[in-house]
Design a protein around this motif. Structure first.
Motif, PDB file in Angstrom:
ATOM      1  N   VAL A  83       0.846  -1.377   0.104  1.00  0.00           N
ATOM      2  CA  VAL A  83       0.072   0.085  -0.010  1.00  0.00           C
ATOM      3  C   VAL A  83       0.923   1.126  -0.196  1.00  0.00           C
ATOM      4  N   MET A  84       1.869   1.100   0.715  1.00  0.00           N
ATOM      5  CA  MET A  84       2.935   2.222   0.843  1.00  0.00           C
ATOM      6  C   MET A  84       3.397   2.782  -0.689  1.00  0.00           C
ATOM      7  N   VAL A  85       3.661   1.880  -1.327  1.00  0.00           N
ATOM      8  CA  VAL A  85       4.138   2.127  -2.665  1.00  0.00           C
ATOM      9  C   VAL A  85       3.170   3.128  -3.635  1.00  0.00           C
ATOM     10  N   PHE A  86       2.040   3.547  -3.078  1.00  0.00           N
ATOM     11  CA  PHE A  86       1.234   4.463  -3.619  1.00  0.00           C
ATOM     12  C   PHE A  86       1.421   5.955  -2.992  1.00  0.00           C
ATOM     13  N   LEU A  87       2.359   5.992  -1.931  1.00  0.00           N
ATOM     14  CA  LEU A  87       2.627   7.370  -1.301  1.00  0.00           C
ATOM     15  C   LEU A  87       3.234   8.257  -2.380  1.00  0.00           C
ATOM     16  N   PRO A  88       4.046   7.929  -3.127  1.00  0.00           N
ATOM     17  CA  PRO A  88       4.592   9.130  -4.035  1.00  0.00           C
ATOM     18  C   PRO A  88       3.728   9.530  -4.846  1.00  0.00           C
ATOM     19  N   GLN A  89       2.769   8.903  -5.374  1.00  0.00           N
ATOM     20  CA  GLN A  89       1.542   9.120  -6.248  1.00  0.00           C
ATOM     21  C   GLN A  89       0.822  10.379  -5.430  1.00  0.00           C
ATOM     22  N   ILE A  90       0.370   9.940  -4.052  1.00  0.00           N
ATOM     23  CA  ILE A  90      -0.447  10.728  -3.334  1.00  0.00           C
ATOM     24  C   ILE A  90       0.107  12.154  -3.072  1.00  0.00           C
ATOM     25  N   ALA A  91       1.708  11.863  -2.918  1.00  0.00           N
ATOM     26  CA  ALA A  91       2.240  13.152  -2.399  1.00  0.00           C
ATOM     27  C   ALA A  91       2.393  14.058  -3.674  1.00  0.00           C
ATOM     28  N   PHE A  92       2.803  13.636  -4.924  1.00  0.00           N
ATOM     29  CA  PHE A  92       2.755  14.273  -5.921  1.00  0.00           C
ATOM     30  C   PHE A  92       1.360  15.024  -6.197  1.00  0.00           C
ATOM     31  N   LEU A  93       0.446  14.261  -6.230  1.00  0.00           N
ATOM     32  CA  LEU A  93      -0.897  14.857  -6.492  1.00  0.00           C
ATOM     33  C   LEU A  93      -1.214  16.108  -5.619  1.00  0.00           C
ATOM     34  N   PHE A  94      -1.216  15.809  -4.364  1.00  0.00           N
ATOM     35  CA  PHE A  94      -1.613  16.753  -3.363  1.00  0.00           C
ATOM     36  C   PHE A  94      -0.559  17.993  -3.668  1.00  0.00           C
ATOM     37  N   LEU A  95       0.659  17.885  -4.117  1.00  0.00           N
ATOM     38  CA  LEU A  95       1.462  18.889  -4.564  1.00  0.00           C
ATOM     39  C   LEU A  95       0.750  19.925  -5.715  1.00  0.00           C
ATOM     40  N   PHE A  96       0.297  19.010  -6.588  1.00  0.00           N
ATOM     41  CA  PHE A  96      -0.591  19.814  -7.739  1.00  0.00           C
ATOM     42  C   PHE A  96      -1.747  20.406  -7.107  1.00  0.00           C
ATOM     43  N   ILE A  97      -2.405  19.777  -6.474  1.00  0.00           N
ATOM     44  CA  ILE A  97      -3.591  20.286  -5.997  1.00  0.00           C
ATOM     45  C   ILE A  97      -3.554  21.612  -4.940  1.00  0.00           C
ATOM     46  N   ALA A  98      -2.427  21.540  -4.227  1.00  0.00           N
ATOM     47  CA  ALA A  98      -2.032  22.570  -3.325  1.00  0.00           C
ATOM     48  C   ALA A  98      -1.626  23.758  -4.212  1.00  0.00           C
ATOM     49  N   LEU A  99      -0.768  23.552  -5.373  1.00  0.00           N
ATOM     50  CA  LEU A  99      -0.341  24.564  -6.150  1.00  0.00           C
ATOM     51  C   LEU A  99      -1.499  25.179  -7.000  1.00  0.00           C
ATOM     52  N   LEU A 100      -2.339  24.471  -7.554  1.00  0.00           N
ATOM     53  CA  LEU A 100      -3.457  24.858  -8.295  1.00  0.00           C
ATOM     54  C   LEU A 100      -4.147  25.774  -7.361  1.00  0.00           C
ATOM     55  N   GLU A 101      -4.546  25.349  -6.063  1.00  0.00           N
ATOM     56  CA  GLU A 101      -5.450  26.067  -5.277  1.00  0.00           C
ATOM     57  C   GLU A 101      -4.919  27.238  -4.657  1.00  0.00           C
ATOM     58  N   ASP A 102      -3.650  27.274  -4.320  1.00  0.00           N
ATOM     59  CA  ASP A 102      -2.910  28.513  -3.715  1.00  0.00           C
ATOM     60  C   ASP A 102      -2.990  29.377  -4.744  1.00  0.00           C
TER      61      ASP A 102
END
Lengths: 738, 73
Positions: free
Chosen positions: A358-377
């Motif tokens: 399950v932890m292998v998906f952590l990088p995808q989650i981190a990158f996705l939230f990086l984009f979401i946070a950038l786009l939102e902010d």
């Protein structure tokens, strides 16, 4: 010292921050609290609760962003009940900081005037004065303070400007404990009704006013829960009376506030014509009919490619890391009496492999939230919702659901976590329910293995497997549309929520805010992988391990001994013979693993469900592998490998591993000699995995985000049911056509 | 004229707002009230929603919502 005095002296003072969305509230909160910030949830609702220390003895509480205290969404309800001292486990704050955008003062002051009626000491943070000045808006801090009768501090939270002055103002407000004195006059008819209600029900005027004005809102629910259904009737009667007299309460309240605001700020705000702003110029491109759509599509493709491709090496490292950890544990057992025993298997196959998977998906989650946070902010997120709203309306949703659903193609977990930006709870829940139907990256190994092995490569020069692969994505999307419509027409039925949102000025994202978002999302996921998902992995491991009978062990030990005897003493062997001996022993190990698995509880469950899955064209091995993939869909591949004596690990290169499994599956037969696998069976498995809910992480996340297991159970049963019916139809129709 | 019918660049003073229900209340809270100037800035690529300027800021709303607002050009 008396007890009362002691408790006052020791008590930590609490200060709440409230403000409109897009005012830099989170940035201000971070700037004031630094590293002391803690994130949690309010009990019973999934509204984020952020607290931190302003200084020793003063705690700061970040309330959800809201345009008004006329609460209709859970976020707004929390804000209202905290200010009112009605939130479970929350003491009423001692003071309130209202943050306002200096460049958008008029609308921001609307909320401020409502907060002034709460009756707590207040400080106004006049934020983003720099951006306002660039846009030609100058606000006179002193004049504004005079007009409002409140302390006003100019700030630029992203640059940490004005923080000391703000801290000082908060301390003074707490010391003086002066409550605001609203200077506007409520329309007499409205005032009279509010006072009558407050008197009759024995509540304060603030609550009575909000309950009367906000039909079907939070204050009304609160009042009814406290005073019974009679209160609802009383409210209704009062509203009717006011409407009949030509003074609808909501309209009168809002007009009164804006009229007062207009007069109050006239001497404080100076506007210079500044020509088209940067935001105007950018929006001419970014929301342009053609160019804007193109930029949007390019941006989303970029996000998607990054999540898949850039995250890939990181995922590889995590995978290797867990593999290494498993190897280390195995090495620790080597030579001890516990070698190859239950404890080793529990640690290596259960704990390390389960959490690692399950932890292998952590990088995808981190990158996705990086984009979401950038786009939102930076302000683009509102534009994305603006562009996509019409598309999402096909499913009865709004533009706010776009990013969460798109994210779900990488992984439903961050997609579901991203629904927090959807303020309407019915839209949010619908989005959560359909997010797992988007084909995530864990389905790729399933699709690619089966498409490769069973979809004919001719005609179309090998494109057909790719086409089937892509078709699986459409299966999910096309299923999601009717599901969303049905949910919105039944369980989640309600009036269409407003899609009225501010398109904020673009700005450079604040690194701290972005980083915090990524960190919090990653941490939440890792914690879940380490707790609930860990527990599920252990249960599935136990089902696959036990009973682990001694007879099987003895049988294979005998075969191992025979093989060793055949090769004779190890020391005398040539290099080639040594390798042959090792290979032979390896094969026996793999066969032994297969034998244990086939005899395990899960294996028996596979036999038990065979009558159920036979109409799908599956044998018990597929049924068992499907059940065993409950922790994560991709697990089906490694389970099938073990069942077919290939060992769980894909040794060597990927293509060989795929070919190995493909030939095993192609050779698999029913007891009567018919082949198990053909194209309809492969498609039936693929369709099942496109629609099923075999993902513990998703179900745990749904529990976390909706606050109850009820929705996780609902998702599991509706998706599994749907997957079964669709797989059944695929196989039966496929067999008819063949 | 209804706000939903205005083309980009068009607008005027709001003469009437249907403020019924939660949607109406939200429209008014966002500053769309009688006597206030409003102007349509642009329409989304798929024809809906629209972007308007009101109270010195930019607001996005659906045409069905803009239908509730009447303007004197």
């Amino acid at each position: 010292m008396s007890t009362a005095a002691a408790s006052t002296a020791a008590r930590v003072k609490r200060v709440a921050i409230i403000g409109n969305p897009n005012t830099g509230k989170t940035t201000l909160f971070n700037a004031l609290t630094g590293l002391s910030a803690r994130v949690g949830n309010y009990p019973g609702v999934t509204v984020e609760k952020k607290t931190g220390a302003l200084e020793p003895g003063i705690e700061l509480l970040d309330l959800p962003g809201t345009y008004s205290l006329a609460a209709h969404s859970p976020d707004e309800m929390v804000a209202v009940s905290v200010l009112h001292g009605d939130q479970d486990g929350e003491a009423r704050p001692d003071a309130i900081v209202v943050i306002v955008d200096a460049g958008n003062l008029q609308r921001n002051l609307f909320l401020l005037t409502q907060v002034m009626e709460v009756g707590l000491p207040m400080v106004v943070a006049l934020n983003m004065v720099d951006a306002a000045r660039t846009a030609g808006v100058n606000v006179d801090e002193k004049a504004l303070s005079h007009a409002l009768g409140l302390p006003v501090v100019s700030t630029v939270a992203s640059e940490k400007q004005g923080m000391d002055a703000l801290r000082k103002a908060i301390r003074e407000a707490l010391e003086k404990a002066e409550t605001p004195k609203p200077a506007w006059n409520w329309p007499p008819s409205l005032k009279q009704e509010i006072e009558a209600l407050a008197g009759g029900l024995g509540i304060d005027a603030f609550l009575a006013g909000r309950a009367l004005i906000d039909e079907g809102g939070a204050a009304e629910s609160l009042l009814v829960s406290r005073k019974g259904e009679g209160a609802r009737a009383q409210l209704k009667q009062a509203r009717e009376k006011l409407k009949a007299a030509g003074s609808p309460p909501a309209k009168f309240e809002i007009q009164m506030r804006y009229a007062w605001i207009g007069r109050a700020i006239a001497p404080c705000v100076e506007r210079r014509p500044a020509g088209p702003s940067t935001t105007d110029k950018l929006d001419r491109i970014l929301t342009h009919r053609l160019v804007g759509t193109l930029v949007f599509l390019l941006l989303m493709t970029g996000v998607f490619v990054t999540i898949f491709k850039v995250a890939e090496p990181f995922m590889g490292w995590i995978d290797e890391g867990f593999g290494w950890a498993g190897g280390r544990v195995t090495a620790m057992f080597a030579g001890t009496s516990l070698e190859g025993g239950m404890l080793q298997s529990l640690l290596v196959d259960g704990a390390v492999a389960g959490v690692g998977g399950v932890m292998v998906f952590l990088p995808q989650i981190a990158f996705l939230f990086l984009f979401i946070a950038l786009l939102e902010d930076c302000g683009y997120m509102a534009r994305a919702a603006f562009l996509m709203d019409r598309v999402l309306r096909f499913c009865g949703l709004s533009g706010h659901s776009f990013i969460p659903l798109m994210s779900s193609f990488a992984c439903a977990v961050p997609g579901i976590m991203a629904t927090r930006t959807i303020s309407n709870p019915r839209d949010r829940f619908t989005t959560i329910m359909i997010a797992p139907l988007m084909s995530c990256s864990a389905r790729i190994p399933v699709y690619s293995m089966l498409a490769y092995a069973f979809v004919p490569h001719e005609p179309l020069h090998g494109f057909l497997p790719a086409l089937v692969f892509a078709g699986m994505y459409f299966v999910g999307i096309l299923t999601a549309i009717p599901i969303a419509l049905i949910l919105k027409g039944t369980l989640l039925k309600g009036p269409t929520p407003p899609f009225v949102m501010e398109l904020p000025q673009y700005k450079v994202p604040t690194p701290r805010v972005v980083w915090q978002r990524v960190w919090e999302a990653s941490k939440a996921f890792a914690v879940r992988a380490g707790t609930a998902i860990f527990a599920i992995s252990i249960i599935v491991w136990a089902l696959l391990y036990f009973p682990h009978s001694k007879e099987i062990g003895a049988e294979y030990d005998a075969r191992r001994d025979a093989a060793k005897a055949k090769f004779g003493g190890e020391e005398k062997l040539s290099e080639d013979d040594k390798k042959a001996r090792e290979d032979a022993l390896g094969e026996i190990d793999k066969e032994e693993a297969g034998a244990y698995l086939r005899a395990s509880i899960m294996g028996r469950m596979g036999h038990m469900v065979e009558p159920v899955v036979k109409p799908l064209g599956w044998d018990w091995k597929i049924g068992m592998a499907a059940i065993a993939s409950f922790p994560a869909r991709e697990v089906i591949v490694s389970t099938l490998r073990i069942i077919y004596d290939l060992g769980g690990e894909e040794g060597g290169d990927e293509d060989t591993a795929r070919e190995q499994l493909a030939s095993k599956l192609q050779a698999a037969e029913w007891p009567d000699g018919r082949k198990v696998y053909n194209l309809p069976v492969a498609l039936s498995i693929m369709v099942f995995f496109a629609l099923c809910a075999q993902c513990a992480a998703t179900l745990v996340t749904i529990r976390k985000e909706t606050g109850t297991w009820k929705w996780s159970a609902f998702t599991f049963f509706y998706m599994t049911g749907l997957a079964y019916v669709a797989a059944l139809a695929t196989y039966q129709i496929g067999m008819k056509l063949m | 004229m209804r706000l939903s019918q205005c083309k980009p660049g068009q607008g005027g003073t709001i003469s009437k707002v249907d403020g019924e229900g939660a949607v109406g209340q939200r429209l008014m809270e966002m500053g769309l009230i009688e006597g206030v100037e409003v102007k349509v800035i642009r329409v989304a690529p798929l024809g809906d929603p629209i972007e308007v300027e009101v109270q010195h800021y930019n607001l996005s709303l659906r045409k069905s919502e803009a239908d509730r607002v009447e303007v004197d050009a």
